[in-house]
Enzyme design. Structure first.
Site, PDB file in Angstrom:
ATOM      1  N   LYS A 114       1.001  -1.196   0.130  1.00 40.73           N
ATOM      2  CA  LYS A 114      -0.009  -0.030   0.232  1.00 40.73           C
ATOM      3  C   LYS A 114       0.728   1.016   0.064  1.00 40.73           C
ATOM      4  O   LYS A 114       2.074   1.057   0.566  1.00 40.73           O
ATOM      5  CB  LYS A 114      -0.843  -0.022   1.246  1.00 40.73           C
ATOM      6  CG  LYS A 114      -2.239   0.883   1.075  1.00 40.73           C
ATOM      7  CD  LYS A 114      -3.333   0.254   0.131  1.00 40.73           C
ATOM      8  CE  LYS A 114      -4.439   0.968   0.043  1.00 40.73           C
ATOM      9  NZ  LYS A 114      -5.360   0.029  -0.823  1.00 40.73           N
ATOM     10  N   ASP A 154      -6.693   4.806  -5.206  1.00 38.27           N
ATOM     11  CA  ASP A 154      -7.481   4.455  -3.953  1.00 38.27           C
ATOM     12  C   ASP A 154      -8.251   5.830  -3.531  1.00 38.27           C
ATOM     13  O   ASP A 154      -8.287   6.585  -4.532  1.00 38.27           O
ATOM     14  CB  ASP A 154      -6.446   3.973  -2.723  1.00 38.27           C
ATOM     15  CG  ASP A 154      -7.407   3.661  -1.406  1.00 38.27           C
ATOM     16  OD1 ASP A 154      -7.310   2.157  -1.336  1.00 38.27           O
ATOM     17  OD2 ASP A 154      -7.415   4.389  -0.500  1.00 38.27           O
TER      18      ASP A 154
END
Length: 457
Positions: A114, A154
């Site tokens: 991430k 995201d």
């Protein structure tokens, strides 16, 4: 974990996983997996860097950029990039940790990671956001690639931002490769990718409903409360409507809208909300629109869970910890039978405790909880399918991708279900714990691959 600096979000994710592993028979049957957990909890690599860019006033600005490359046992690191002022290492470690096991559950060859930056796109011009993306990729490009690490979008990173970053990567590296997913459909993106997380969530819940009812029930006529109003919430709403559900709510950071119509929120209203989001406007716009103000009740500063009346299905689709313990109790009292996360760690640990206690006490009449690492895996699954298409230099049709997505979500559900039966052994009439089953299934797969590759012994 006690010797680490305080990282509350990561610690919550770690405890959520370990609590289910320890309460199952996994460590009794495989005591060596305790070593695997200890090693798996530390990222393989954490990259932190500065991002220097110039605003429209020609003034220098600086932000913190990150990439947490958590685990590559099953494939290249895979996970989104988040641009939001709240981004910090704790949040990215929590998201990356969850991503490891979510990606494992898809059955595709993807590791977990991430990244992002504490950059706030709100209030910035398109030119400023473009400049930031180029500057951000100036550093990130040293650490990613089609066979190393393949980020996606995201919060704050839409296909537009992906495009700007892809262009910067291509110029810097002189490579056209699948270094990012969520690309435009005409230049390497996959069809169904924007819809995938929301669609996949609904496909997953569909299996929950069918299993719980012995194949007698579907979404038809079910009252569905949804939080959020972004990509995931919009497409979850549209797919659920297509399957006959009544959508009673959506929300944003300022409050929730509750439908006052018997038919619930319509596809046309979802489309209007999608346009608001593109314009970075709030849902309060609906309350001032002559066309829509009579169709909604607006609950300022509230989430929808206590405001919808009777609820059959609850789908948190906004951000982490958006269902509290008290709100979970309210959902039980509202008659909800199914809760599944479209967001990562959407339910607090207290909320999960409420759902799991209810599942055990009420058995066949219980509320049944589907964790995000399984229920919202559809997005990263189609990102994996995009990687496969890029590697083969081909594009699949919408029908082909959707069929593969349905198969992946069915496998996610069944894997969690059967693993729970094996390691948690539900009593007669009790729904298996999908959170325990999904955690054990994802962790076991990653741990076995790590051992085979010599990461622990």
């Amino acid at each position: 974990m006690s010797n680490l600096p305080s990282e509350p979000e990561f610690e919550q994710a770690y405890k959520e996983l370990t609590s289910t592993l320890e309460s199952s028979s996994l460590f009794k049957k495989n005591p060596e997996y305790k070593t695997a957990l200890k090693i798996c909890a530390i990222p393989e690599r954490v990259i932190q860097f500065r991002v220097v860019w110039e605003d429209d006033k020609n003034e220098v600005q600086v932000n913190r950029g990150y990439r947490v490359q958590f685990n590559s046992a099953l494939g290249p690191y895979k996970g989104g990039l988040r641009f939001h002022p709240t981004v910090n290492l704790s949040i990215l470690k929590f998201l990356g940790f969850e991503q490891i096991f979510k990606n494992a559950l898809t059955g595709l060859n993807m590791g977990g990671g991430k990244g992002g930056a504490d950059f706030d796109p709100k209030g910035k011009s398109d030119n400023e956001i473009r400049k930031f993306c180029v500057a951000f990729m100036g550093e990130l490009s040293h650490h990613i690639g089609a066979n190393t690490d393949v980020p996606a979008g995201d919060i704050g990173v839409s296909p537009r931002e992906i495009g700007w970053m892809f262009g910067a990567y291509k110029k810097q590296k002189n490579l056209w490769e699948g270094c990012l997913t969520g690309k435009g459909g005409t230049w390497g993106g996959s069809l169904i990718r924007p819809e995938a997380t929301g669609y996949g969530l609904v496909y997953y819940v569909q299996h929950m409903i069918q299993y719980a009812s012995g194949g007698k029930e579907t979404f038809k006529g079910k009252r569905v409360a949804i939080s959020g109003s972004g990509n995931v919430a919009q497409y979850a709403a549209l797919k659920a409507i297509e399957l006959g559900a009544i959508i009673v709510s959506l929300s944003d950071s300022k409050g929730a809208i509750i439908s006052t119509s018997d038919q619930g929120i319509t596809p046309e209203e979802v489309s209007f909300i999608a346009d608001l989001k593109v314009q970075r406007k709030q849902l309060t716009e609906l309350t001032t629109s002559d066309q829509y103000k009579s169709k909604f009740k607006y609950e300022e500063g509230a989430r929808p869970w206590t405001k919808c009346g009777k609820v059959d299905v609850a789908l948190p689709c906004a951000t982490q910890n958006e269902v509290s313990g008290d709100e979970a109790t309210a959902l039980v009292e509202a008659g909800a039978k199914f809760v599944a996360e479209g967001s990562n760690m959407g339910c607090s640990q207290e909320a999960i405790g409420v759902f799991e206690a209810n599942r055990k006490e009420k058995k066949g009449e219980a509320i049944w909880y589907g964790p995000g690492k399984a229920a919202n895996a559809g997005g990263v699954a189609v990102s994996g399918l995009e990687m496969a298409q890029n590697s083969s230099r081909i594009s699949w049709t919408s029908e082909e991708v959707d069929t593969k997505l349905k198969g992946i979500m069915e496998a996610c559900f069944k894997n969690g279900l059967e693993t729970a039966k094996e390691y948690v052994e539900p009593t007669e009439g009790e729904f298996p714990s999908l959170v325990a089953g999904s955690n054990i299934a994802g962790f076991s797969k990653v741990a076995a691959a790590m051992k085979a590759q010599g990461d622990w012994w």
